[in-house]
Design a protein around this motif. Structure first.
Motif, PDB file in Angstrom:
ATOM      1  N   LYS A   1       0.836  -1.204   0.000  1.00 51.27           N
ATOM      2  CA  LYS A   1       0.000   0.000   0.000  1.00 51.27           C
ATOM      3  C   LYS A   1       0.870   1.254   0.000  1.00 51.27           C
ATOM      4  O   LYS A   1       0.436   2.308  -0.445  1.00 51.27           O
ATOM      5  N   ASP A   2       2.103   1.131   0.490  1.00 50.29           N
ATOM      6  CA  ASP A   2       3.016   2.272   0.569  1.00 50.29           C
ATOM      7  C   ASP A   2       4.096   2.265  -0.499  1.00 50.29           C
ATOM      8  O   ASP A   2       4.610   3.311  -0.861  1.00 50.29           O
ATOM      9  N   LYS A   3       4.487   1.088  -0.966  1.00 55.61           N
ATOM     10  CA  LYS A   3       5.595   0.961  -1.920  1.00 55.61           C
ATOM     11  C   LYS A   3       5.300  -0.169  -2.903  1.00 55.61           C
ATOM     12  O   LYS A   3       4.516  -1.044  -2.602  1.00 55.61           O
ATOM     13  N   ASP A   4       6.011  -0.138  -4.037  1.00 53.61           N
ATOM     14  CA  ASP A   4       5.848  -1.185  -5.045  1.00 53.61           C
ATOM     15  C   ASP A   4       6.923  -2.258  -4.961  1.00 53.61           C
ATOM     16  O   ASP A   4       6.679  -3.413  -5.243  1.00 53.61           O
ATOM     17  N   LEU A   5       8.124  -1.849  -4.615  1.00 55.34           N
ATOM     18  CA  LEU A   5       9.292  -2.725  -4.691  1.00 55.34           C
ATOM     19  C   LEU A   5       9.997  -2.794  -3.351  1.00 55.34           C
ATOM     20  O   LEU A   5      10.135  -1.773  -2.663  1.00 55.34           O
TER      21      LEU A   5
ATOM     22  N   HIS B   1       8.218  -7.335  -5.972  1.00 53.37           N
ATOM     23  CA  HIS B   1       7.452  -6.218  -6.494  1.00 53.37           C
ATOM     24  C   HIS B   1       5.968  -6.584  -6.385  1.00 53.37           C
ATOM     25  O   HIS B   1       5.622  -7.768  -6.388  1.00 53.37           O
ATOM     26  N   PHE B   2       5.096  -5.584  -6.293  1.00 52.84           N
ATOM     27  CA  PHE B   2       3.677  -5.909  -6.162  1.00 52.84           C
ATOM     28  C   PHE B   2       3.172  -6.757  -7.324  1.00 52.84           C
ATOM     29  O   PHE B   2       2.246  -7.539  -7.171  1.00 52.84           O
ATOM     30  N   CYS B   3       3.816  -6.671  -8.487  1.00 56.45           N
ATOM     31  CA  CYS B   3       3.368  -7.500  -9.616  1.00 56.45           C
ATOM     32  C   CYS B   3       3.668  -8.982  -9.380  1.00 56.45           C
ATOM     33  O   CYS B   3       3.157  -9.835 -10.107  1.00 56.45           O
ATOM     34  N   ASP B   4       4.445  -9.312  -8.359  1.00 54.90           N
ATOM     35  CA  ASP B   4       4.670 -10.717  -8.014  1.00 54.90           C
ATOM     36  C   ASP B   4       3.413 -11.357  -7.433  1.00 54.90           C
ATOM     37  O   ASP B   4       3.376 -12.569  -7.201  1.00 54.90           O
ATOM     38  N   LEU B   5       2.371 -10.553  -7.219  1.00 55.16           N
ATOM     39  CA  LEU B   5       1.104 -11.087  -6.732  1.00 55.16           C
ATOM     40  C   LEU B   5       0.330 -11.833  -7.813  1.00 55.16           C
ATOM     41  O   LEU B   5      -0.770 -12.316  -7.573  1.00 55.16           O
TER      42      LEU B   5
END
Length: 155
Positions: free
Chosen positions: A87-91, A105-109
């Motif tokens: 929610k605060d950072k991407d990486l 990274h959030f895209c690892d979700l």
């Protein structure tokens, strides 16, 4: 009985989702720039584990920055803790015993384990709605009518 999501959340760790094969900043600007551009990434860690290099795509330059404590995650934290952090950072840089062991990274979700977890959460949510309807003496059609009357015109 515990919900399945509560049982599974501790089984999905940052360690399961992170990228392990880390490319480090080499100082060879052309090679490092090409690497970042091909993968659409902005950060390369430094081999000393204390800094990273932020790549500016416009001027093709790297700026050295210190890895702060809020940039670091432990590989043992669970998926819910990771989601909260995104929610605060991407990486994030993943460190164990003060050594860089991965990045996440959030895209690892988008990984299969996470999809499975999200499906379980959605299934439990849907079941809760159904139970709430039953307790209120309502049916699926009642919920659909309510939804139709309350949904926004455009998303």
């Amino acid at each position: 009985m515990d919900k399945i999501s509560e049982q599974i959340v501790s089984l999905i760790k940052v360690e399961d989702l992170m990228t392990r094969k880390i490319e480090f900043y080499s100082g060879k600007i052309e090679e490092d720039s090409k690497f970042c551009e091909e993968r659409d990434i902005d950060f390369l860690p430094d081999k000393n584990n204390k800094y990273y290099w932020h790549y500016n795509k416009e001027n093709k330059e790297f700026v050295k920055k210190e890895i702060m404590s809020e940039d670091i995650l432990n590989p043992d934290i669970n998926i819910n803790e990771f989601i909260t952090k995104t929610k605060d950072k991407d990486l994030f840089f993943v460190k164990k015993d003060n050594n860089l062991v991965g990045v996440i990274h959030f895209c690892d979700l988008i990984k299969t384990k996470v999809y499975t977890y999200f499906y379980i959460l959605f299934n439990e949510f849907e079941n809760e709605i159904r139970q709430s309807l039953i307790r209120s003496g309502l049916k699926n059609e009642d919920f659909l009518e309510w939804y139709k009357s309350h949904k926004p015109e455009k998303y």
